[in-house]
Design a protein around this motif. Structure first.
Motif, PDB file in Angstrom:
ATOM      1  N   LEU A  32      25.359  65.002 -54.341  1.00 40.45           N
ATOM      2  CA  LEU A  32      26.231  66.160 -54.135  1.00 40.45           C
ATOM      3  C   LEU A  32      26.834  66.157 -52.739  1.00 40.45           C
ATOM      4  O   LEU A  32      28.038  66.412 -52.571  1.00 40.45           O
ATOM      5  CB  LEU A  32      25.440  67.451 -54.355  1.00 40.45           C
ATOM      6  CG  LEU A  32      26.178  68.754 -54.033  1.00 40.45           C
ATOM      7  CD1 LEU A  32      27.460  68.873 -54.853  1.00 40.45           C
ATOM      8  CD2 LEU A  32      25.267  69.949 -54.239  1.00 40.45           C
ATOM      9  N   GLU A  35      29.688  63.828 -52.477  1.00 39.31           N
ATOM     10  CA  GLU A  35      30.861  64.328 -53.186  1.00 39.31           C
ATOM     11  C   GLU A  35      31.562  65.415 -52.383  1.00 39.31           C
ATOM     12  O   GLU A  35      32.799  65.482 -52.370  1.00 39.31           O
ATOM     13  CB  GLU A  35      30.447  64.863 -54.557  1.00 39.31           C
ATOM     14  CG  GLU A  35      31.583  65.382 -55.406  1.00 39.31           C
ATOM     15  CD  GLU A  35      32.650  64.340 -55.715  1.00 39.31           C
ATOM     16  OE1 GLU A  35      33.813  64.735 -55.952  1.00 39.31           O
ATOM     17  OE2 GLU A  35      32.337  63.126 -55.723  1.00 39.31           O
ATOM     18  N   VAL A  36      30.803  66.267 -51.695  1.00 40.06           N
ATOM     19  CA  VAL A  36      31.411  67.290 -50.842  1.00 40.06           C
ATOM     20  C   VAL A  36      32.200  66.634 -49.714  1.00 40.06           C
ATOM     21  O   VAL A  36      33.342  67.022 -49.428  1.00 40.06           O
ATOM     22  CB  VAL A  36      30.335  68.241 -50.273  1.00 40.06           C
ATOM     23  CG1 VAL A  36      30.937  69.173 -49.218  1.00 40.06           C
ATOM     24  CG2 VAL A  36      29.701  69.054 -51.392  1.00 40.06           C
ATOM     25  N   CYS A 103      23.590  71.055 -47.067  1.00 44.96           N
ATOM     26  CA  CYS A 103      23.365  70.398 -48.351  1.00 44.96           C
ATOM     27  C   CYS A 103      22.032  69.658 -48.401  1.00 44.96           C
ATOM     28  O   CYS A 103      21.474  69.479 -49.470  1.00 44.96           O
ATOM     29  CB  CYS A 103      24.514  69.429 -48.647  1.00 44.96           C
ATOM     30  SG  CYS A 103      24.575  68.874 -50.359  1.00 44.96           S
ATOM     31  N   GLU A 234      30.361  66.850 -59.115  1.00 43.94           N
ATOM     32  CA  GLU A 234      31.768  67.182 -58.913  1.00 43.94           C
ATOM     33  C   GLU A 234      32.026  68.664 -59.177  1.00 43.94           C
ATOM     34  O   GLU A 234      32.798  69.313 -58.446  1.00 43.94           O
ATOM     35  CB  GLU A 234      32.649  66.325 -59.828  1.00 43.94           C
ATOM     36  CG  GLU A 234      32.664  64.854 -59.485  1.00 43.94           C
ATOM     37  CD  GLU A 234      31.453  64.092 -60.011  1.00 43.94           C
ATOM     38  OE1 GLU A 234      31.326  62.893 -59.691  1.00 43.94           O
ATOM     39  OE2 GLU A 234      30.621  64.682 -60.733  1.00 43.94           O
ATOM     40  N   ALA A 237      30.566  70.596 -56.207  1.00 41.37           N
ATOM     41  CA  ALA A 237      31.368  70.380 -54.997  1.00 41.37           C
ATOM     42  C   ALA A 237      32.661  71.186 -55.036  1.00 41.37           C
ATOM     43  O   ALA A 237      33.116  71.696 -54.004  1.00 41.37           O
ATOM     44  CB  ALA A 237      31.672  68.893 -54.827  1.00 41.37           C
TER      45      ALA A 237
END
Length: 270
Positions: A32, A35-36, A103, A234, A237
């Motif tokens: 994650l 992806e961010v 995160c 995704e 994010a």
């Protein structure tokens, strides 16, 4: 927010939703967090991120083809002094901060009869402690920029009980902190929100391995989701990016689940 570029950094086109804005993302090398970072960079931002190993950060940089718009540093977020120094370095390199994403996180230990005091302490440090120190060290920089947005990645385990308790308890603490920080920092134009993912289907991770190694168990677990599908990084994010953006300027102090309506947070149920 500012569109200035820090001295010594490569000039980047001011295009995209986050053009010229500067973000810190902890735990951004993969999953994650990765992806961010990808999404923010693609939308014009400059990003600083950290992870435990230099190798994972180098892999992120190669995968994204990133240049000076990405600042990385290896560290353990459970060590407050290292985390605070990273925030200071990130603000100096980027020329300030406009947003922060907590995160990084995790859990240590097994069930209550097996988990040690160290397991509980580390689970707390990785989640609640890391979030608190990240907010404390980044808030002055956000205030200096005229305000900004802080997002913590919590979990549905913060209010849907399941093993192991040390993880859920530390995630619940994050969710308690969010409205408290939002009220405290609101006068400075700083918004604070939480995103609580459900069980994410990440290549190579727990649920993906279950899907490949034990399809029956995976199908049984997927039944906890009304649509029979786990949430993706995704999808989570996208919600984090929304909370960082001006579109969410009226949103603060909330917890936003992104879980596809998941019921029990683990195969063991509640």
């Amino acid at each position: 927010m500012t569109g200035k570029v820090a001295q010594g950094m490569q000039q980047v086109p001011l295009k995209g939703r986050f053009a010229g804005r500067r973000f810190v993302v902890t735990g951004g090398s993969r999953g994650l967090g990765g992806e961010v970072v990808r999404l923010l960079l693609a939308d014009g931002a400059r990003v600083a991120t950290c992870a435990r190993t230099a190798e994972s950060l180098d892999g992120l940089r190669r995968a994204l083809g990133a240049g000076d718009e990405l600042f990385t540093e290896p560290l353990d977020v459970a060590e407050p002094e290292l985390l605070e120094r990273f925030v200071e370095s990130a603000a100096a390199v980027l020329g300030g901060l406009d947003g922060v994403v907590a995160c990084a996180g995790g859990a240590r230990g097994r069930g209550i009869t097996e988990a040690t005091a160290e397991d509980w302490a580390m689970s707390w440090a990785l989640n609640a402690g890391h979030f608190a120190r990240l907010v404390a060290s980044s808030a002055p920089h956000l205030r200096a920029s005229g305000g900004g947005s802080i997002v913590v990645v919590s979990s549905i385990s913060g209010w849907k009980p399941g093993p192991q308790a040390q993880y859920g308890a530390s995630k619940a603490a994050q969710l308690h902190m969010v409205p408290s920080f939002a009220r405290e920092l609101g006068p400075y134009g700083i918004r604070v929100n939480a995103v609580s993912p459900g069980s994410m289907l990440i290549p190579g991770k727990r649920w993906d391995r279950m899907r490949q190694e034990d399809p029956v168990a995976y199908r049984n677990f997927a039944a906890e989701f009304p649509g029979q599908e786990l949430v993706t990084p995704e999808e989570v994010a996208d919600v984090i990016a929304f909370l960082l953006s001006d579109q969410a300027r009226g949103v603060t102090g909330v917890n936003l689940p992104v879980d596809r309506g998941q019921n029990a947070p683990t195969p063991q149920g509640y």
